[in-house]
Design an enzyme around this catalytic site. Structure first.
Site, PDB file in Angstrom:
ATOM      1  N   LYS A  66       8.202 -15.739  -9.346  1.00 17.42           N
ATOM      2  CA  LYS A  66       8.113 -14.269  -9.431  1.00 17.42           C
ATOM      3  C   LYS A  66       7.661 -13.185  -9.385  1.00 17.42           C
ATOM      4  O   LYS A  66       7.795 -11.813  -8.956  1.00 17.42           O
ATOM      5  CB  LYS A  66       8.209 -13.549 -11.185  1.00 17.42           C
ATOM      6  CG  LYS A  66       9.224 -15.216 -11.568  1.00 17.42           C
ATOM      7  CD  LYS A  66       9.187 -14.868 -13.091  1.00 17.42           C
ATOM      8  CE  LYS A  66      10.969 -15.292 -13.531  1.00 17.42           C
ATOM      9  NZ  LYS A  66      10.679 -15.230 -15.081  1.00 17.42           N
ATOM     10  N   THR A 153      -6.406 -20.951 -16.414  1.00 16.09           N
ATOM     11  CA  THR A 153      -7.025 -20.865 -15.826  1.00 16.09           C
ATOM     12  C   THR A 153      -7.627 -19.172 -15.576  1.00 16.09           C
ATOM     13  O   THR A 153      -6.874 -18.157 -15.560  1.00 16.09           O
ATOM     14  CB  THR A 153      -6.225 -20.530 -13.973  1.00 16.09           C
ATOM     15  OG1 THR A 153      -5.326 -22.037 -14.218  1.00 16.09           O
ATOM     16  CG2 THR A 153      -7.306 -19.707 -12.440  1.00 16.09           C
TER      17      THR A 153
HETATM   18  P1  ATR Z   1       2.189 -18.446 -11.582  1.00 15.25           P
HETATM   19  O1  ATR Z   1       1.294 -17.910 -12.396  1.00 15.25           O
HETATM   20  O2  ATR Z   1       1.700 -19.592 -10.124  1.00 15.25           O
HETATM   21  O3  ATR Z   1       3.376 -17.554 -11.208  1.00 15.25           O
HETATM   22  P2  ATR Z   1       4.514 -19.854 -13.814  1.00 15.25           P
HETATM   23  O4  ATR Z   1       5.115 -20.702 -13.411  1.00 15.25           O
HETATM   24  O5  ATR Z   1       4.903 -18.283 -13.270  1.00 15.25           O
HETATM   25  O6  ATR Z   1       3.257 -19.828 -12.338  1.00 15.25           O
HETATM   26  O7  ATR Z   1       3.237 -19.664 -14.266  1.00 15.25           O
HETATM   27  C1  ATR Z   1       2.595 -21.060 -15.538  1.00 15.25           C
HETATM   28  C2  ATR Z   1       1.992 -21.111 -16.480  1.00 15.25           C
HETATM   29  O8  ATR Z   1       1.506 -21.785 -16.904  1.00 15.25           O
HETATM   30  C3  ATR Z   1       0.687 -20.632 -15.968  1.00 15.25           C
HETATM   31  O9  ATR Z   1      -0.202 -19.597 -17.320  1.00 15.25           O
HETATM   32  C4  ATR Z   1      -0.420 -22.102 -16.256  1.00 15.25           C
HETATM   33  O10 ATR Z   1      -1.586 -21.562 -16.238  1.00 15.25           O
HETATM   34  P3  ATR Z   1      -3.011 -21.981 -15.324  1.00 15.25           P
HETATM   35  O11 ATR Z   1      -2.723 -20.275 -14.851  1.00 15.25           O
HETATM   36  O12 ATR Z   1      -4.194 -21.989 -15.435  1.00 15.25           O
HETATM   37  O13 ATR Z   1      -1.688 -22.172 -13.951  1.00 15.25           O
HETATM   38  C5  ATR Z   1       0.672 -22.890 -17.435  1.00 15.25           C
HETATM   39  N1  ATR Z   1       0.668 -23.946 -16.618  1.00 15.25           N
HETATM   40  C6  ATR Z   1       1.389 -24.824 -16.021  1.00 15.25           C
HETATM   41  N2  ATR Z   1       0.808 -26.019 -16.520  1.00 15.25           N
HETATM   42  C7  ATR Z   1      -0.195 -26.131 -17.839  1.00 15.25           C
HETATM   43  C8  ATR Z   1      -0.650 -27.178 -17.865  1.00 15.25           C
HETATM   44  N3  ATR Z   1      -0.550 -28.919 -17.605  1.00 15.25           N
HETATM   45  N4  ATR Z   1      -1.812 -27.315 -18.657  1.00 15.25           N
HETATM   46  C9  ATR Z   1      -2.139 -25.105 -19.195  1.00 15.25           C
HETATM   47  N5  ATR Z   1      -1.363 -24.605 -18.588  1.00 15.25           N
HETATM   48  C10 ATR Z   1      -0.450 -24.961 -17.852  1.00 15.25           C
END
Ligand code: ATR
Length: 279
Positions: A66, A153
């Site tokens: 996105k 994160t």
């Molecule tokens: P992006 O941030 O790359 O656009 P996204 O898929 O839109 O990706 O967002 C995924 C969200 O789910 C993020 O908040 C991600 O946390 P991180 O920023 O730390 O990656 C969170 N997320 C995905 N898998 C996770 C997990 N196993 N535990 C905790 N948070 C997770």
């Protein structure tokens, strides 16, 4: 044939093709077809070119592109230039325009539930691609009193806070409205807890927040933006505690409604039949 796509990675869970093809049939767009496509970052430029060349008529963008797709579009409304989060692409006057229908979809889903965020305390879990749209509604439309933000994160949550802190004054909100809390740590008791992460898309996945303080709090709403599966562990646990729950189905339907209207000029009806279609 007019081709439409939803792109993402993973993409198997997406119900967008089912929904849009149902509406194409219902409203007699018999030369239109909507498909899902798993793509990599390197494919994004080509997808935008395909819209320019009329090979593809419209595109929905989902996790995790996105934000990335913003780098390839020609233009976007002011709101999207601000959040850099795009979920719908369409060609207008030879330009590929990036819109975001998530924000309005989220807003309508709360309204339908008679949920007013004014003066409420809210916990947003996650700071990924959809989080800017959620924050946008809570700040610009609803005037929440306090927004706690927690992301695995932490730096991503900080980035988002930094970005919205600049806008708080414009919306007559207090400087310290947004507060970051460490991942899976307790915040003060909130009225609305929203999961914007992808945790729960797979059946056994679970967030490890301690929500025991919310036992029997009947007025607290736990909202998971995930709509497939219907009840994530986040929602199941909330239901067992006696909280209100809501999944992402209505937000999903409304964001799709807005995209369909942009592409075809038709406002598709959201009725029981279409709601059941997604079950
Ligand atoms: P992006 O941030 O790359 O656009 P996204 O898929 O839109 O990706 O967002 C995924 C969200 O789910 C993020 O908040 C991600 O946390 P991180 O920023 O730390 O990656 C969170 N997320 C995905 N898998 C996770 C997990 N196993 N535990 C905790 N948070 C997770």
């Amino acid at each position: 044939m007019n081709k439409y796509l939803v792109i993402g990675n993973p993409i198997a869970h997406s119900l967008s093709p089912l929904l849009h093809n149902y509406w194409f049939k219902k409203y007699r767009f018999l030369d239109s077809i909507y498909e899902k496509k798993k793509v990599e970052k390197k494919d994004l430029k080509k997808i935008v070119e395909q819209i320019k060349n009329d090979e593809v008529k419209g595109v929905n963008v989902t996790v995790p592109f996105k934000r990335e797709i913003f780098n390839f579009i020609d233009t976007a409304p002011y709101e999207v230039q601000f959040t850099k989060s795009v979920n719908t692409l369409v060609k207008e006057n030879d330009k590929v325009v990036g819109y975001n229908t998530d924000q309005q979809g989220f807003e309508i889903s709360l309204e339908e539930n008679d949920w007013d965020c004014k003066d409420k305390k809210i916990l947003i879990i996650g700071a990924g691609g959809v989080a800017p749209s959620i924050l946008s509604t809570l700040i610009k439309v609803d005037g929440a009193e306090k927004i706690y933000l927690s992301n695995r994160t932490r730096s991503k949550a900080e980035e988002l806070k930094k970005f919205w802190d600049k806008a708080l004054g414009i919306y007559q909100m207090k400087k310290d409205t947004i507060e970051i809390i460490d991942w899976e740590k307790k915040s003060e008791l909130c009225d609305l807890i929203i999961n914007t992460t992808s945790v729960g898309l797979t059946k056994d996945e679970k967030l490890n927040f301690d929500f025991s303080d919310y036992n029997n709090k009947k007025d607290v709403l736990f909202y998971d933006l995930i709509y497939n599966p219907k009840e994530t562990n986040f929602l199941k646990d909330a239901r067992m505690r006696g909280n209100r729950t809501m999944n992402g189905k209505m937000m999903f339907l409304w964001q799709a409604h807005l995209a369909f209207k942009m592409w075809t000029g038709v406002s598709p009806i959201i009725d029981e039949e279409v709601i059941k279609l997604l079950d």
